[in-house]
Design an enzyme around this catalytic site. Structure first.
Site, PDB file in Angstrom:
ATOM      1  N   GLU A  65       0.970  -1.094   0.002  1.00  0.00           N
ATOM      2  CA  GLU A  65       0.122   0.021   0.086  1.00  0.00           C
ATOM      3  C   GLU A  65       0.899   1.345   0.076  1.00  0.00           C
ATOM      4  O   GLU A  65       0.383   2.203  -0.414  1.00  0.00           O
ATOM      5  CB  GLU A  65      -0.826  -0.094   1.336  1.00  0.00           C
ATOM      6  CG  GLU A  65      -2.090   0.751   1.061  1.00  0.00           C
ATOM      7  CD  GLU A  65      -3.067   0.412   2.292  1.00  0.00           C
ATOM      8  OE1 GLU A  65      -3.648  -0.818   2.417  1.00  0.00           O
ATOM      9  OE2 GLU A  65      -3.459   1.172   3.100  1.00  0.00           O
ATOM     10  N   ASP A  66       2.114   1.112   0.695  1.00  0.00           N
ATOM     11  CA  ASP A  66       2.769   2.631   0.899  1.00  0.00           C
ATOM     12  C   ASP A  66       4.098   2.468   0.270  1.00  0.00           C
ATOM     13  O   ASP A  66       4.677   3.627   0.459  1.00  0.00           O
ATOM     14  CB  ASP A  66       3.014   2.712   2.360  1.00  0.00           C
ATOM     15  CG  ASP A  66       1.731   2.797   3.421  1.00  0.00           C
ATOM     16  OD1 ASP A  66       0.601   3.350   2.814  1.00  0.00           O
ATOM     17  OD2 ASP A  66       1.565   2.665   4.686  1.00  0.00           O
TER      18      ASP A  66
END
Ligand code: ZN
Length: 176
Positions: A65-66
């Protein structure tokens, strides 16, 4: 050499490097890796150290996600089980934030039991962080809104692990 220990150490290093530039949102600005280490520790305790892939997934749960890491990278390096667990708790970042949050509540009851444990551990760490070091610029109602949303997500993950739920409920009780 114990293969599980080697994979765990590899995952910890991988997560630390991947999240290098990231800080927690709180005023203390802790390194982001503190969060994933806490999630992994909660999972290790909740499963008495018997599910190393779940602990590894805890360390890696935010890298897709990051960071630039992909699910395929995780599958190649740490195996399909870890990659699938991470995928189950990864939001679709092409969607607007409100929609992603709504979907987390909706999907939580339908993910695998192990992914549910990962979700509870993640939310426990986030609530502890907000209570101890609120994100800068978050008014009280936003902090409370996060607690209420986390409670709703975890509602769909209950009934699997009493120790983890106790940790979550203790964090929830510190709602600002
Ligand atoms: Zn997280």
């Amino acid at each position: 050499m114990n293969a599980a220990v080697a994979r765990l150490a590899h995952a910890f290093h991988f997560a630390a490097v991947a999240h290098t530039p990231q800080r927690r949102k709180g005023a203390r600005g802790e390194p982001y890796v503190n969060h994933v280490a806490e999630v992994a520790h909660l999972l290790a305790e909740a499963t008495a150290g018997n599910d190393v892939d779940l602990v590894i997934a805890g360390l890696l749960h935010d890298v897709v996600e990051d960071t630039a890491t992909t699910a395929a990278d995780l599958a190649e390096i740490f195996g399909a089980d870890v990659a699938n667990l991470v995928a189950e708790v990864t939001d679709d970042k092409s969607l607007p934030k409100a929609e992603r949050k709504r979907r987390q509540i909706e999907s939580a009851p339908h993910i695998s039991d192990r992914a549910k444990l990962l979700k509870i551990a993640d939310k426990t760490s986030n609530l502890r962080s907000i209570a101890e070091s609120p994100p800068e610029g978050w008014p009280l109602d936003r902090q409370q809104g996060y607690f209420d949303w986390a409670r709703a997500v975890v509602e769909g993950c209950r009934g699997l692990n009493a120790a983890l739920e106790t940790a979550f409920d203790a964090a929830l009780a510190k709602r600002p």
